[in-house]
Scaffold this active site. Structure first.
Site, PDB file in Angstrom:
ATOM      1  N   SER A 189      27.245 -33.911 -16.720  1.00 36.49           N
ATOM      2  CA  SER A 189      26.654 -34.978 -15.912  1.00 36.49           C
ATOM      3  C   SER A 189      25.753 -35.869 -16.782  1.00 36.49           C
ATOM      4  O   SER A 189      26.223 -36.433 -17.766  1.00 36.49           O
ATOM      5  CB  SER A 189      25.900 -34.344 -14.745  1.00 36.49           C
ATOM      6  N   ASP A 343      34.205 -37.172  -7.080  1.00 39.66           N
ATOM      7  CA  ASP A 343      32.998 -37.347  -7.882  1.00 39.66           C
ATOM      8  C   ASP A 343      32.827 -38.831  -8.185  1.00 39.66           C
ATOM      9  O   ASP A 343      33.758 -39.468  -8.668  1.00 39.66           O
ATOM     10  CB  ASP A 343      33.160 -36.534  -9.183  1.00 39.66           C
ATOM     11  N   HIS A 373      31.603 -32.983  -7.960  1.00 31.97           N
ATOM     12  CA  HIS A 373      30.579 -33.040  -8.983  1.00 31.97           C
ATOM     13  C   HIS A 373      29.697 -31.796  -8.937  1.00 31.97           C
ATOM     14  O   HIS A 373      29.300 -31.365  -7.863  1.00 31.97           O
ATOM     15  CB  HIS A 373      29.718 -34.287  -8.816  1.00 31.97           C
TER      16      HIS A 373
END
Ligand SMILES: *[C@@H]1O[C@H](CO)[C@@H](O)[C@H](O)[C@H]1NC(C)=O
Ligand SMILES: *[C@@H]1O[C@H](CO)[C@@H](O)[C@H](O)[C@H]1NC(C)=O
Length: 399
Positions: A189, A343, A373
């Site tokens: 991320s 995501d 995600h």
């Protein structure tokens, strides 16, 4: 029906309404997902409420909620775990306990959390770090860095880079018994964002002689210019990371002033004067057909030059690694990119895959069809542990 059972029924319906999220058919363990999402949603609502009342910054409340999951550095029979500092930056180091005749491989890891949250001490990161060290017989460095809202770009980037440069010195590698030719940099991320950015920076750093063997980017955030890609549109309300939360993270990375967030929600934070940069993040030309679906690419989305001028970080390649030109990308190492279908950041990863392959960088792309995600951090999900296992075998075979 008595009055009491009527109220119970009403509350039950309300709870179900609050917890329910429509999930695609191919979703595994949907109830677990809804339970996790409900917890997250509740934290987000509470934090939003406390911020509205002027009691606490949203991210500070979120950080407190998250820190419950932090664990101390506890060694086990296979891995010695220590908290230490690299160049004043706190890091957690995992070294296999068994003796090794050869020099070991190493992974330098950067945790996620939107540049605002998280730490190397979070239970899930601690576990995955341990597994990697044990399974690959590798030295695993999990770095911390100072976070927003207290600190903004470039502090996060610079902290990570300082720790990394400390590690990438021959005497330190020797001390840890690391083979300088077998080092990976990895992150998820916002950590994937920082990983991609520091790997690019290393290419231009005359003081670092070590060549990184692998970069592995787990659903990375790679560009701030366009938050209206098909994946941002399609997954605006997806579990675990909504578009509004991602935009908040991005804007907190740059500034505490919320006018940037407002401009970003309208996708009008970059002015026409910077239109030449959009070719680097043009999903219309960089996304495979099947991800474009019915979305129409609109060139007209430029905003006020005031915001762009005020925040030069918006155009900085260290914030948006996708802004690097081809001559730079060409020199990047073997790359692993993981993307998830549900995501908002999916298209950032997909565009990097295309751009890297276009210039001949070898890329292994793993797209998780039913993935969302954060799945890499949800180690209690079957899908989470499966994906981590696949990733670890790839790393084991390639590093
Ligand atoms: C340590 O390694 C052994 C052998 O691979 C394994 O059976 C054991 O579960 C490991 N211990 C921990 C705490 O992971
Ligand atoms: C984006 O790509 C499309 C299709 O390839 C093209 O028509 C458009 O001009 C491009 N826009 C920018 C800003 O690069």
């Amino acid at each position: 029906m008595g009055k009491k059972s009527f109220y119970v029924l009403i509350v039950g319906v309300l709870v179900a309404y609050y917890a329910y999220i429509p999930l695609p058919e191919n979703f595994e363990e949907p109830w677990k997902m809804m339970w996790m999402n409900t917890k997250m949603k509740t934290f987000v609502h509470l934090a939003t409420f406390l911020e509205l009342l002027g009691i606490k910054h949203f991210m500070d409340s979120m950080m407190i909620a998250m820190s419950i999951r932090e664990v101390p550095p506890v060694s086990d029979e296979n891995v010695t775990v220590t908290d230490t500092t690299f160049n004043d930056i706190p890091v957690r180091v995992f070294v296999p306990t068994r003796k090794s005749k050869e020099l070991r491989r190493a992974v330098f890891y950067i945790h996620g959390g939107g540049w605002c949250l998280g730490s190397a001490a979070l239970y899930n990161y601690d576990m995955v770090s341990r597994w990697t060290a044990d399974r690959l017989d590798a030295v695993f460095i999990s770095t911390n860095y100072r976070l927003a809202p207290k600190y903004h770009f470039p502090i996060q980037f610079e902290d990570v880079y300082r720790a990394l440069r400390w590690f990438l010195r021959i005497e330190v590698l020797e001390q840890y018994g690391v083979n300088p030719e077998r080092i990976a940099i990895s992150g998820d991320s916002s950590g994937g964002n920082l990983a991609a950015a520091v790997v690019q920076q290393l290419l231009d750093d005359p003081d670092v002689k070590i060549k990184i063997k692998i970069q592995s980017l787990i659903y990375p955030a790679l560009q701030i210019l366009d938050v209206h890609t098909p994946s941002y549109q399609e997954n605006a309300h997806a579990p675990s990371l909504s578009k509004s939360l991602m935009v908040r993270f991005w804007s907190e990375y740059i500034t505490t002033d919320r006018s940037l967030e407002k401009a970003m929600l309208l996708n009008q934070h970059v002015s026409v004067g910077s239109s030449h940069l959009f070719k680097f993040v043009n999903w219309s030309s960089l996304l495979p057909e099947k991800f474009k679906k019915g979305y129409v690419y609109k060139n007209k989305m430029y905003g006020s030059s005031e915001i762009t001028k005020k925040y030069p970080a918006l155009l900085d390649v260290k914030v948006s690694p996708l802004l690097a030109d081809d001559s730079k990308l060409r020199n990047l190492p073997l790359t692993y990119i993981l993307t998830c279908q549900y995501d908002v950041l999916r298209d950032d990863g997909l565009m990097y895959v295309t751009r890297l392959r276009n210039v001949g960088v070898q890329v292994t792309h793993h797209h998780v069809e039913a993935g969302f995600h954060g799945i890499f951090s949800f180690i209690e999900f079957k899908m989470g542990s499966r994906i981590i296992n696949q990733y670890l075998s790839w790393l084991n075979n390639n590093l």
